[in-house]
Design a protein around this motif. Structure first.
Motif, PDB file in Angstrom:
ATOM      1  N   GLY A   1      22.985  74.485 141.790  1.00 53.11           N
ATOM      2  CA  GLY A   1      24.595  74.296 141.347  1.00 53.11           C
ATOM      3  C   GLY A   1      24.987  74.019 142.834  1.00 53.11           C
ATOM      4  O   GLY A   1      25.308  72.257 143.032  1.00 53.11           O
ATOM      5  N   VAL A   2      24.447  74.053 143.763  1.00 58.82           N
ATOM      6  CA  VAL A   2      24.807  73.886 145.033  1.00 58.82           C
ATOM      7  C   VAL A   2      24.482  72.045 145.825  1.00 58.82           C
ATOM      8  O   VAL A   2      24.478  72.035 146.064  1.00 58.82           O
ATOM      9  CB  VAL A   2      23.864  75.535 145.888  1.00 58.82           C
ATOM     10  N   LYS A   3      23.391  72.581 144.893  1.00 59.65           N
ATOM     11  CA  LYS A   3      22.106  71.023 144.908  1.00 59.65           C
ATOM     12  C   LYS A   3      22.828  69.812 144.275  1.00 59.65           C
ATOM     13  O   LYS A   3      22.854  68.801 145.332  1.00 59.65           O
ATOM     14  CB  LYS A   3      21.042  71.108 145.032  1.00 59.65           C
ATOM     15  N   ALA A   4      23.848  70.332 143.402  1.00 60.55           N
ATOM     16  CA  ALA A   4      24.462  68.768 142.802  1.00 60.55           C
ATOM     17  C   ALA A   4      25.572  68.593 143.303  1.00 60.55           C
ATOM     18  O   ALA A   4      25.982  67.727 142.926  1.00 60.55           O
ATOM     19  CB  ALA A   4      24.776  69.592 141.318  1.00 60.55           C
ATOM     20  N   CYS A   5      25.933  69.436 143.885  1.00 59.10           N
ATOM     21  CA  CYS A   5      27.149  68.384 145.208  1.00 59.10           C
ATOM     22  C   CYS A   5      26.849  67.384 145.886  1.00 59.10           C
ATOM     23  O   CYS A   5      25.486  67.809 146.202  1.00 59.10           O
ATOM     24  CB  CYS A   5      27.588  70.118 145.574  1.00 59.10           C
ATOM     25  N   ASP A   6      27.914  66.390 146.496  1.00 60.70           N
ATOM     26  CA  ASP A   6      27.708  65.683 147.144  1.00 60.70           C
ATOM     27  C   ASP A   6      28.176  65.742 148.106  1.00 60.70           C
ATOM     28  O   ASP A   6      28.127  64.418 148.748  1.00 60.70           O
ATOM     29  CB  ASP A   6      27.123  64.828 146.373  1.00 60.70           C
ATOM     30  N   THR A   7      28.423  66.548 148.930  1.00 65.80           N
ATOM     31  CA  THR A   7      29.318  66.841 150.073  1.00 65.80           C
ATOM     32  C   THR A   7      28.723  67.552 150.723  1.00 65.80           C
ATOM     33  O   THR A   7      27.417  68.453 151.121  1.00 65.80           O
ATOM     34  CB  THR A   7      30.978  66.919 150.005  1.00 65.80           C
ATOM     35  N   ASP A   8      29.382  67.372 152.014  1.00 67.11           N
ATOM     36  CA  ASP A   8      29.228  68.668 153.022  1.00 67.11           C
ATOM     37  C   ASP A   8      28.298  70.121 153.639  1.00 67.11           C
ATOM     38  O   ASP A   8      28.619  70.332 154.030  1.00 67.11           O
ATOM     39  CB  ASP A   8      28.930  67.910 154.890  1.00 67.11           C
ATOM     40  N   THR A   9      29.996  70.141 152.958  1.00 71.18           N
ATOM     41  CA  THR A   9      30.689  71.606 152.177  1.00 71.18           C
ATOM     42  C   THR A   9      30.793  71.776 151.163  1.00 71.18           C
ATOM     43  O   THR A   9      31.752  70.829 150.125  1.00 71.18           O
ATOM     44  CB  THR A   9      32.276  71.885 153.854  1.00 71.18           C
ATOM     45  N   ILE A  10      30.633  72.959 150.784  1.00 71.64           N
ATOM     46  CA  ILE A  10      31.139  72.948 149.406  1.00 71.64           C
ATOM     47  C   ILE A  10      32.306  74.308 149.055  1.00 71.64           C
ATOM     48  O   ILE A  10      32.340  75.327 150.107  1.00 71.64           O
ATOM     49  CB  ILE A  10      30.543  73.542 148.460  1.00 71.64           C
ATOM     50  N   ARG A  11      33.244  74.562 148.076  1.00 78.15           N
ATOM     51  CA  ARG A  11      33.839  75.773 147.970  1.00 78.15           C
ATOM     52  C   ARG A  11      33.775  76.568 147.049  1.00 78.15           C
ATOM     53  O   ARG A  11      33.346  76.193 146.273  1.00 78.15           O
ATOM     54  CB  ARG A  11      35.196  75.556 147.799  1.00 78.15           C
ATOM     55  N   MET A  12      33.847  77.664 147.068  1.00 81.18           N
ATOM     56  CA  MET A  12      33.041  78.406 146.248  1.00 81.18           C
ATOM     57  C   MET A  12      34.287  79.194 145.660  1.00 81.18           C
ATOM     58  O   MET A  12      34.601  80.160 146.910  1.00 81.18           O
ATOM     59  CB  MET A  12      31.963  80.354 146.438  1.00 81.18           C
TER      60      MET A  12
END
Length: 370
Positions: free
Chosen positions: A325-336
């Motif tokens: 799921g983290v890899k599927a994001c396409d941004t430098d940072t993610i929000r959990m």
């Protein structure tokens, strides 16, 4: 039949037709590619019973005609020829292939089950190929491999409130991609389940620079882009109402660097036996995310710096489900977003660069004994 065609152009089209050729079958027609030369066009068709492909290219048609040939044989021959003009002639059930100093003579096959692949005159959906590819790559991994849950082995295409939604879930996680899209009003609230294999093959065929038109015809879904058309059967089952599953009731929000988290999660899996659940424990405290992994081989502790708002949380996951799921994001940072050790973790890209696109990923936690 007699044609002249450039080797590289024919090889590219054969590779497309191969996507609908079965390599594990006793049914001969599923091992063949059908060639039809007419006017100034060569049409290649193939089918494995689940998907059917029709692709075409401009050639020099000296004599019109049609033939069927073993897909593996013709692919290997054309691929190994030099990038020059290839001359193909059919006469008395024998196919002659000439290119520079090469001269092949091979057997033609009868092709009795010729299927007409026509695009219906109905409203259709149109989407840029780069968006379609990105959406499938962000969801397909979350489909189920359990054939007893047939609906979940595919990706749900849903048109709703001006968005095309792509949904995949397997009972442990949910991947949802939304794209803002203009489409005919008659198609609003449409839902179709597309087999994962079919749509994955389509994304390998298309290029980023063009668009795909999507049509519905009886129990088939038709994809068309440029000179290529693909038919595939939809999964005729009811899909789970996913909207309640991904309802966000979080009380804790964490912002973390995506690459740093990916690297930490990948290291946390190194000591785990891949045949068992890759269990990891996560503690969110102040400005750090502590990741622990234990196995009979040894243990590992990782620390990743975060920005956190809300309560501290201790939670456990199957590392692979969280990592994908983290890899599927396409941004430098993610929000959990989290609530407790018993509630799902919902992941969002932080400040996505793709306007009109939204991605949501939910991973269920692993319940641990106190």
């Amino acid at each position: 039949m007699k044609i002249e065609v450039r080797q590289k152009e024919l090889s590219n089209k054969i590779s497309i037709a191969l996507k609908a050729v079965s390599r594990k079958t006793n049914i001969q027609i599923h091992e063949l590619i059908y060639f039809e030369a007419k006017d100034d066009t060569l049409i290649l068709s193939s089918s494995d019973g689940e998907i059917s492909i029709r692709t075409k290219l401009k050639v020099n048609v000296i004599e019109e005609g049609e033939m069927a040939i073993n897909a593996t044989i013709i692919s290997n021959i054309i691929r190994k020829l030099p990038d020059s003009t290839v001359r193909i002639t059919l006469e008395d059930s024998k196919i002659n292939i000439r290119c520079n100093g090469s001269n092949f003579n091979i057997l033609a096959f009868d092709y009795y089950d010729k299927k007409e692949l026509k695009v219906p005159s109905v409203d259709y959906l149109e989407i840029e190929n780069d968006k379609l590819k990105r959406s499938i790559s962000q969801t397909e991994f979350a489909t189920s491999i359990d054939e007893t849950k047939l609906a979940l082995t595919g990706i749900l295409f849903e048109l709703k409130q001006g968005y095309l939604n792509f949904v995949a879930l397997d009972g442990y996680r949910v991947a949802l991609k939304k794209i803002k899209l203009d489409y005919p009003g008659s198609m609003d609230n449409s839902r179709l389940i597309i087999p994962r294999k079919s749509i994955s093959e389509w994304t390998r065929i298309i290029d980023d620079e063009t668009k795909t038109q999507i049509y519905k015809d009886d129990k088939d879904i038709i994809f068309e882009s440029g000179d290529t058309t693909m038919y595939c059967k939809v999964i005729d089952k009811n899909y789970i109402d996913y909207t309640n599953i991904i309802a966000d009731i979080s009380t804790t929000t964490v912002i973390v660097n995506r690459i740093e988290l990916i690297n930490a999660l990948e290291r946390a899996q190194l000591l785990n036996n891949t045949q068992r659940a890759n269990l990891i424990k996560i503690s969110l405290e102040e400005d750090v995310c502590k990741i622990e992994s234990n196995s009979e081989i040894g243990d590992l502790k990782e620390v990743v710096h975060i920005e956190k708002e809300g309560d501290d949380v201790k939670i456990a996951f199957n590392a692979r489900y969280l990592l994908e799921g983290v890899k599927a994001c396409d941004t430098d940072t993610i929000r959990m977003n989290l609530k407790s050790s018993l509630n799902p973790c919902i992941i969002y890209p932080n400040d996505s660069k793709n306007e009109g696109e939204e991605f949501t990923y939910l991973a269920l936690p692993v319940r641990l004994a106190e």
